[in-house]
Design a protein around this motif. Structure first.
Motif: not given
Length: 321
Positions: A165-170, A305-310, A314-316
């Motif tokens: 899972v790549a979490v991108l903030l740029i 918050c990131l934990e919920r979003e990740i 994953i579920l999606g």
């Protein structure tokens, strides 16, 4: 590869124009002309959606070798990546100084404002997805991240791992350097395209965080005026980054929705920015003392918050939401 809408850019048009000017007065056939051409290119504007290392246009000359050394550190970390031995996922946090703070550093140097963040990462996100990989360098813009990913920060193991899972903030530094909201969006989406081509990862595209460093905003306004020739290069209030941040985030959200409508369950949008906004849309100085980087308390809220979003991503990806 993900199919994304990408707005047009304008700095690249200026770059082409300057390159044309270069061709008219530099005798490329001579050694002297080639040396002059090489020197001239260093100062051509970088484009948000075209891969580029740091150049004198985006960094002080003395910092460029340090940037390459920091990139080499990231590349070595990427080479150590190994998929999880069980059925769990691994996460990579990719971006600029905000993401690099999780390492406890800025530009690969220990920073006082980052004290405690590596331990927080280990005890929060790392407790769910062990050994989170942080690939981030302070002050980087989208074009610099493109170059880094193309030059070793995506290892072969990362390419092959469908449970990455790549979490991108740029992108916030593009606004700070004078890019318009549309140019910044184009750069961010080009990074998403690259990640989708190079990996099998689930991509969590994080909205730009709010920022209220007005002095940098005025500096960015001057850069936009130089780049575009007038003070109306975009529609936003130049004394604040927030209108541009909202504009970029709206376009990133729309691109994510477009991807999901095409049933490509790889790209998900996350926005935890509300955590850092106080009354009247002002940045909460208790969580962002410099109005740009969260402090430890801010990172702690962000991690939850990131934990919920990740989890949602994953579920999606699994088709379960």
């Amino acid at each position: 590869m993900l199919d994304l809408y990408m707005p047009g850019t304008s700095l690249i048009d200026q770059k082409k124009h300057l390159a044309g000017q270069e061709a008219t007065f530099l005798p490329a056939s001579s050694d002297h002309g080639r040396r002059l051409a090489q020197r001239w290119r260093k100062f051509l504007p970088e484009a948000a959606h075209i891969s580029s290392p740091r150049t004198p246009w985006s960094a002080a000359k003395a910092r460029i070798p340090a940037w390459h050394r920091c990139h080499e550190t990231m590349r070595e970390d990427a080479e150590t990546y190994a998929p999880a031995s069980n059925s769990t996922y691994r996460i990579a946090l990719i971006g600029d100084s905000i993401m690099e703070s999780w390492r406890g550093t800025a530009f690969c140097n220990r920073m006082r404002r980052c004290v405690g963040l590596p331990a927080l990462l280990r005890d929060s996100l790392g407790s769910r997805w062990p050994h989170p990989l942080v690939l981030a360098i302070a002050s980087d813009q989208t074009q610099h991240l493109l170059w880094r990913l193309q030059n070793g920060e995506i290892s072969e193991s990362m390419r092959r791992d469908p449970r990455l899972v790549a979490v991108l903030l740029i992108g916030t530094n593009n606004l700070g350097r004078g890019f318009t909201a549309d140019e910044t969006t184009s750069g961010v989406l080009e990074v998403v395209r690259l990640l989708s081509r190079m990996t099998q990862a689930t991509i969590v595209l994080h909205a730009l965080l709010p920022r209220a460093d007005s002095a940098r905003s005025r500096k960015a306004k001057r850069a936009r005026v130089r780049a575009h020739g007038d003070g109306d290069s975009d529609k936003h209030d130049q004394d604040s980054f927030m209108p541009a941040v909202r504009h970029v985030n709206a376009q990133l959200y729309n691109a994510t929705v477009w991807s999901l409508l095409l049933q490509e369950r790889r790209l998900y949008f996350a926005d935890c920015g509300h955590l850092f906004v106080a009354k009247a849309e002002a940045v909460d100085a208790q969580l962002m003392p410099d109005r740009l980087h969260p402090n430890v308390a801010g990172f702690s809220l962000w991690a939850r918050c990131l934990e919920r979003e990740i989890d949602n991503a994953i579920l999606g990806r699994q088709g379960r939401n």
